[in-house]
Write a protein that holds these residues in place. Structure first.
Motif, PDB file in Angstrom:
ATOM      1  N   ILE A   6       0.870  -1.178   0.000  1.00 28.75           N
ATOM      2  CA  ILE A   6       0.000   0.000   0.000  1.00 28.75           C
ATOM      3  C   ILE A   6       0.904   1.224   0.000  1.00 28.75           C
ATOM      4  CG2 ILE A   6      -1.775   1.254   1.296  1.00 28.75           C
ATOM      5  CD1 ILE A   6      -2.550  -1.533   2.524  1.00 28.75           C
ATOM      6  N   GLU A  36      -9.480  -0.029   2.302  1.00 24.86           N
ATOM      7  CA  GLU A  36      -8.397   0.051   1.331  1.00 24.86           C
ATOM      8  C   GLU A  36      -9.040   0.014  -0.042  1.00 24.86           C
ATOM      9  OE1 GLU A  36      -4.910   0.214  -0.844  1.00 24.86           O
ATOM     10  OE2 GLU A  36      -5.477   0.979   1.124  1.00 24.86           O
ATOM     11  N   ARG A  38      -9.433  -0.208  -3.936  1.00 29.08           N
ATOM     12  CA  ARG A  38      -8.784  -0.974  -4.993  1.00 29.08           C
ATOM     13  C   ARG A  38      -9.675  -0.953  -6.228  1.00 29.08           C
ATOM     14  NH1 ARG A  38      -3.418  -2.913  -4.030  1.00 29.08           N
ATOM     15  NH2 ARG A  38      -3.117  -1.845  -2.053  1.00 29.08           N
ATOM     16  N   THR A  39      -9.167  -1.488  -7.325  1.00 28.27           N
ATOM     17  CA  THR A  39      -9.976  -1.617  -8.534  1.00 28.27           C
ATOM     18  C   THR A  39     -10.546  -3.023  -8.653  1.00 28.27           C
ATOM     19  OG1 THR A  39      -8.027  -2.207  -9.840  1.00 28.27           O
ATOM     20  CG2 THR A  39      -8.648   0.133  -9.789  1.00 28.27           C
ATOM     21  N   SER A  95     -15.063  -7.429   1.298  1.00 30.44           N
ATOM     22  CA  SER A  95     -14.653  -6.793   0.054  1.00 30.44           C
ATOM     23  C   SER A  95     -15.940  -6.334  -0.609  1.00 30.44           C
ATOM     24  CB  SER A  95     -13.901  -7.792  -0.823  1.00 30.44           C
ATOM     25  OG  SER A  95     -13.431  -7.190  -2.002  1.00 30.44           O
ATOM     26  N   ASN A 108     -14.580   3.100  -6.751  1.00 33.14           N
ATOM     27  CA  ASN A 108     -13.640   2.018  -6.462  1.00 33.14           C
ATOM     28  C   ASN A 108     -14.361   0.845  -5.838  1.00 33.14           C
ATOM     29  OD1 ASN A 108     -10.821   3.016  -6.984  1.00 33.14           O
ATOM     30  ND2 ASN A 108     -11.546   4.654  -5.661  1.00 33.14           N
TER      31      ASN A 108
END
Length: 144
Positions: A6, A36, A38-39, A95, A108
Motif C-alpha cells: 500500500i 483500502e 482498490r480496482t 470486500s 472504487n
C-alpha cells in the motif's frame, strides 16, 4: 503470511503507529483508515501484513495528506514515513463495491479493514496484489 503493498501515506493511515495504547486507538477509531480502495474485489478474509510501498510521488503524498486532513487526521511529513517494508498488520473482513466510510472513494471497490496493529519495520520488496511474505512475523504488538 498474506501481504499487501500500500502506498504511503495510506499505509500509515491504516496502521497508525502514532497511536500507542489501546485507549489511544479506541479514542481515535473514527480516524483509522478502515477501507483500502482498490480496482478489484477479493475473496481473502483474515489478517494480512501491511507493506508500505517504496514509491510515493509528491503529488500522491499531497493528495493523501489533504484527504486525511479533511477527515481530521494529520499525516507525518513525507520524509518521516517508512517505505519499502512491512509496517503492521490488519484484518480484512469484507470486500465491497461501495461503502459509507469517509475513507471510501466512490467508483472504487474496497477491502474493509479492522484491528490494525503496528509492527517493527522490516525491509522487503513489495509486489502487486496479495503476496506471501517470505518471513515469519508476529502479527500483534505488545500491549502497553
Amino acid at each position: 503470511m498474506k501481504t499487501l503493498s500500500i502506498r504511503q501515506p495510506w499505509a500509515w493511515l491504516i496502521v497508525r503507529p502514532d497511536l500507542k495504547t489501546p485507549e489511544e486507538r479506541a479514542a481515535a477509531a473514527h480516524q483509522l483508515k478502515d477501507i483500502e480502495n482498490r480496482t478489484w474485489l477479493t475473496k481473502f478474509r483474515g489478517r494480512f501484513l501491511v507493506h508500505a510501498s517504496k514509491g510515493m510521488t509528491k503529488n500522491e503524498y499531497t493528495f493523501a495528506a489533504e484527504f486525511a486532513r479533511s477527515i481530521g487526521v494529520t499525516v507525518p511529513p513525507a520524509a518521516d514515513l517508512q517505505r519499502g517494508g512491512i509496517i503492521g498488520s490488519v484484518e480484512a473482513v469484507d470486500s465491497v463495491e461501495q461503502h459509507q466510510s469517509p475513507w471510501y472513494m466512490p467508483g472504487n471497490k474496497a477491502i474493509v479493514l479492522r484491528d490494525p496493529r503496528p509492527l517493527p519495520f522490516l525491509s522487503i520488496n513489495g509486489r502487486l496484489g496479495f503476496f506471501e511474505c517470505p518471513y515469519a512475523l508476529p502479527t500483534n504488538h505488545p500491549e502497553t
